[in-house]
Design a protein around this motif. Structure first.
Motif, PDB file in Angstrom:
ATOM      1  N   PRO A 161       0.786  -1.244   0.000  1.00 40.46           N
ATOM      2  CA  PRO A 161       0.000   0.000   0.000  1.00 40.46           C
ATOM      3  C   PRO A 161       0.815   1.289   0.000  1.00 40.46           C
ATOM      4  CG  PRO A 161      -0.839  -1.550   1.625  1.00 40.46           C
ATOM      5  CD  PRO A 161       0.468  -2.092   1.152  1.00 40.46           C
ATOM      6  N   VAL A 162       1.998   1.316   0.645  1.00 37.75           N
ATOM      7  CA  VAL A 162       2.769   2.568   0.749  1.00 37.75           C
ATOM      8  C   VAL A 162       4.185   2.353   0.237  1.00 37.75           C
ATOM      9  CG1 VAL A 162       1.396   3.452   2.657  1.00 37.75           C
ATOM     10  CG2 VAL A 162       3.419   2.086   3.150  1.00 37.75           C
ATOM     11  N   MET A 163       4.824   3.437  -0.226  1.00 40.27           N
ATOM     12  CA  MET A 163       6.061   3.307  -0.982  1.00 40.27           C
ATOM     13  C   MET A 163       7.186   2.692  -0.156  1.00 40.27           C
ATOM     14  SD  MET A 163       7.680   5.977  -3.721  1.00 40.27           S
ATOM     15  CE  MET A 163       8.771   6.979  -2.737  1.00 40.27           C
ATOM     16  N   MET A 164       7.861   1.723  -0.775  1.00 43.35           N
ATOM     17  CA  MET A 164       8.976   1.018  -0.151  1.00 43.35           C
ATOM     18  C   MET A 164      10.292   1.765  -0.329  1.00 43.35           C
ATOM     19  SD  MET A 164      10.880  -1.456   1.103  1.00 43.35           S
ATOM     20  CE  MET A 164       9.847  -2.858   1.454  1.00 43.35           C
ATOM     21  N   ALA A 165      10.533   2.320  -1.510  1.00 43.27           N
ATOM     22  CA  ALA A 165      11.820   2.960  -1.794  1.00 43.27           C
ATOM     23  C   ALA A 165      12.055   4.144  -0.870  1.00 43.27           C
ATOM     24  CB  ALA A 165      11.878   3.419  -3.251  1.00 43.27           C
ATOM     25  N   PRO A 166      13.283   4.313  -0.380  1.00 40.80           N
ATOM     26  CA  PRO A 166      13.582   5.505   0.427  1.00 40.80           C
ATOM     27  C   PRO A 166      13.466   6.765  -0.413  1.00 40.80           C
ATOM     28  CG  PRO A 166      15.588   4.282  -0.090  1.00 40.80           C
ATOM     29  CD  PRO A 166      14.449   3.432  -0.551  1.00 40.80           C
ATOM     30  N   PHE A 167      13.110   7.849   0.260  1.00 38.83           N
ATOM     31  CA  PHE A 167      12.898   9.104  -0.447  1.00 38.83           C
ATOM     32  C   PHE A 167      13.453  10.252   0.373  1.00 38.83           C
ATOM     33  CE2 PHE A 167      10.171  12.895  -1.000  1.00 38.83           C
ATOM     34  CZ  PHE A 167      10.522  13.209  -2.304  1.00 38.83           C
ATOM     35  N   ALA A 168      14.354  11.010  -0.226  1.00 40.88           N
ATOM     36  CA  ALA A 168      14.925  12.193   0.410  1.00 40.88           C
ATOM     37  C   ALA A 168      14.494  13.438  -0.347  1.00 40.88           C
ATOM     38  CB  ALA A 168      16.453  12.106   0.435  1.00 40.88           C
ATOM     39  N   ILE A 169      14.263  14.523   0.382  1.00 36.44           N
ATOM     40  CA  ILE A 169      13.837  15.774  -0.238  1.00 36.44           C
ATOM     41  C   ILE A 169      14.948  16.394  -1.076  1.00 36.44           C
ATOM     42  CG2 ILE A 169      13.205  18.168   0.269  1.00 36.44           C
ATOM     43  CD1 ILE A 169      10.891  16.335   0.512  1.00 36.44           C
ATOM     44  N   GLY A 170      16.183  16.303  -0.602  1.00 33.61           N
ATOM     45  CA  GLY A 170      17.285  16.911  -1.330  1.00 33.61           C
ATOM     46  C   GLY A 170      17.228  18.421  -1.304  1.00 33.61           C
ATOM     47  N   PRO A 225      13.309  16.288 -11.869  1.00 33.55           N
ATOM     48  CA  PRO A 225      14.786  16.223 -11.938  1.00 33.55           C
ATOM     49  C   PRO A 225      15.441  16.388 -10.566  1.00 33.55           C
ATOM     50  CG  PRO A 225      13.918  17.654 -13.651  1.00 33.55           C
ATOM     51  CD  PRO A 225      12.781  17.361 -12.726  1.00 33.55           C
ATOM     52  N   LEU A 226      14.863  17.224  -9.712  1.00 28.55           N
ATOM     53  CA  LEU A 226      15.433  17.423  -8.387  1.00 28.55           C
ATOM     54  C   LEU A 226      15.246  16.191  -7.509  1.00 28.55           C
ATOM     55  CD1 LEU A 226      14.243  21.087  -7.769  1.00 28.55           C
ATOM     56  CD2 LEU A 226      16.542  20.340  -8.393  1.00 28.55           C
TER      57      LEU A 226
END
Length: 552
Positions: free
Chosen positions: A366-375, A484-485
């Motif tokens: 149901p929810v995203m597995m991949a890590p995500f950074a704002i950058g 892109p960011l």
């Protein structure tokens, strides 16, 4: 309820944070109007099937059939009214029902909101069937379903529709119509947020209600949840998809309340909106009444289906057992005592992935597995992105409602995949109202030098607001700047589309699993067109995503 059927064996068949405290007086005032609004005008004295038919959870020898009968005009969803009504079903190998293979009947009662389920067995594997329901001289149009291949079958290919996040008030469900029109699906996966719990106008299309849902208030009680499910099931595009292929569904938070966890939800005020335990129980009861889903472990949606030797499909419940999200005063993301899955479900998932001899191990997630950074996103983009993802607007690089908020569970699962050399694990994900194609790195900070343990295809929303809707700018404006960011700060992300609505088609062979992403022209139009946007695949043995330039 109990049901009876008889097979004929001699034939040879061919996800934003908003709060509104709903006052009891207001809820009572609109109830009568809500019930009337939920019943289409064509209700008559004879029993009627106003909410379509559906099938789900296909097995090699069977499938679950569903419908809801309206025995009398006042027997609307959630009303508790209406007499007991006998409902029969027929299953055949042909649309004309010349070759019937199973039939049976059951009694629909107000206790189950006059919903009906028939778990048909004794069917042939990997076979198209037609089914229909009847009551009091009224018969539904014929609908198609399909059984799964036998567990040891050598399957050349499979094709699944993939959808999530359908907000009634935000627009029409044309992605369902376009999937139904294909006619080539073995099944379709709904990855959560099949309904939304908000009151009217609280979460619509750029704050504009395209079509009002029922009831008008935020849903809290069993009657409320039944009414909301009933309203959704009147949608013609949803009915069309349910009548063309079996559904495999899991819930996320909005089937209960926004950012739900085991003991509460962001969109629930204990006391003012009753006890969360009672609300959760009501939501789950209505879900299992209204959805073609078999309850699995402890009345949840985590379970496993198999499609020959090509695919094992593990389906997760990431709401019933999770710890409270951080940022609401409960620990930090790396705390090993906090969990997203619960111990039993995580052990079940690990064991199933390890023991599987299928070529592909799919995980309905149901929810995203991949890590995500704002950058390095600008403040102008960070604020709406934070609102959509549930992130702190100060820029903390984590989405705490997703696997990012429960890193110990993710670390354990990815380590398990690596240490046991488990290949070809693909997470199929919804929730985030964007389309993504991701590698799942063991260590995101050093990727791509570190290994990828799995891959992930995330589908966008059917109709729920995404990033350009929140900012209220033309479609594509934000994606051109943000994508892109996001990719620069997350090297395992191959593609992200923050702005469009649509669906996915997952095509699987022994050599590769490919997701074709489709978008719709305008969610506010019932006649919206669909067009292919992008395709990504993961080739067997690689654990990495790559772009491919044509849909299957």
């Amino acid at each position: 309820m109990t049901s009876r059927y008889r097979p004929f064996e001699s034939l040879n068949p061919p996800s934003p944070r908003r709060r509104t405290v709903v006052k009891a007086a207001a809820a009572t005032a609109v109830l009568a109007g809500t019930l009337a609004a939920t019943a289409p005008a064509r209700a008559a004295t004879a029993p009627a099937f106003l909410h379509g038919v559906a099938s789900g959870d296909p097995l090699p020898d069977g499938v679950l059939l569903w419908t809801r009968v309206t025995p009398t005009p006042e027997a609307t969803p959630g009303s508790g009214l209406g007499p007991d009504t006998e409902v029969s079903w027929t299953v055949a190998t042909d649309r004309a029902f010349n070759h019937v293979v199973a039939r049976g009947s059951t009694v629909a009662t107000a206790a189950s909101d006059h919903t009906v389920k028939a778990d048909i067995r004794g069917l042939a594997p990997a076979t198209d069937y037609w089914f229909r329901f009847s009551a009091g001289g009224t018969t539904t149009p014929p609908a198609r379903t399909r059984t799964a291949p036998t567990t040891d079958a050598a399957v050349a290919g499979l094709r699944f529709g993939v959808v999530s996040c359908a907000n009634w008030e935000a627009g029409y469900f044309s992605p369902y119509r376009h999937l139904a029109a294909r006619g080539d699906l073995d099944a379709w996966l709904h990855l959560g947020d099949y309904i939304y719990e908000y009151g009217s106008g609280q979460y619509a299309n750029r704050d504009t209600v395209v079509r009002p849902h029922a009831p008008a208030h935020e849903i809290l009680t069993l009657a409320d949840y039944r009414i909301r499910h009933g309203r959704y099931k009147t949608d013609p595009d949803l009915q069309a998809l349910h009548s063309t292929a079996p559904c495999v569904a899991i819930w996320d938070d909005h089937e209960i309340a926004n950012d739900a966890w085991s003991g509460g939800a962001e969109n629930h005020t204990e006391g003012a909106e009753g006890a969360y335990a009672a609300r959760q129980a009501a939501a789950k009861q209505a879900y299992f009444e209204w959805m073609p889903v078999r309850p699995a472990v402890a009345g949840t949606t985590y379970r496993r289906l198999r499609f020959g030797k090509l695919v094992d499909l593990s389906l997760l419940d990431l709401r019933s057992f999770r710890s409270q999200q951080v940022g609401i005063g409960n620990g930090d993301v790396d705390d090993p005592d906090r969990t997203l899955t619960g111990r039993a479900q995580l052990d079940w998932l690990k064991a199933g992935l390890k023991s599987s001899d299928a070529t592909w191990r799919l995980v309905g997630n149901p929810v995203m597995m991949a890590p995500f950074a704002i950058g390095s996103l600008s403040a102008e983009l960070l604020r709406p992105l934070a609102e959509l993802l549930g992130l702190p607007k100060e820029g903390l690089a984590v989405n705490t409602d997703q696997w990012d908020g429960y890193t110990d569970d993710r670390r354990e699962l990815l380590a398990h995949l690596r240490s046991n050399a488990i290949r070809n694990t693909v997470f199929l994900t919804g929730d985030i109202h964007m389309a993504w194609a991701n590698d799942i790195p063991v260590n995101a900070g050093t990727y791509p030098l570190s290994a990828s343990a799995a891959t992930e295809f995330v589908v966008t929303s059917v109709s729920s607001d995404n990033l350009d809707d929140i900012v209220k700018v033309p479609e594509g404006t934000v994606s051109a700047l943000a994508s892109p960011l996001i990719r620069a700060a997350n090297r395992h992300v191959h593609w992200v589309d923050t702005d469009r609505h649509g669906f996915g088609v997952l095509d699987i062979t022994a050599a590769r699993a490919q997701m074709d992403y489709y978008v719709v022209s305008d969610r506010t139009r019932p006649d919206a067109t669909a067009s292919w946007a992008r395709s990504y695949r993961t080739r067997s043995g690689t654990q990495k995503v790559e772009r491919t330039y044509d849909p299957v």
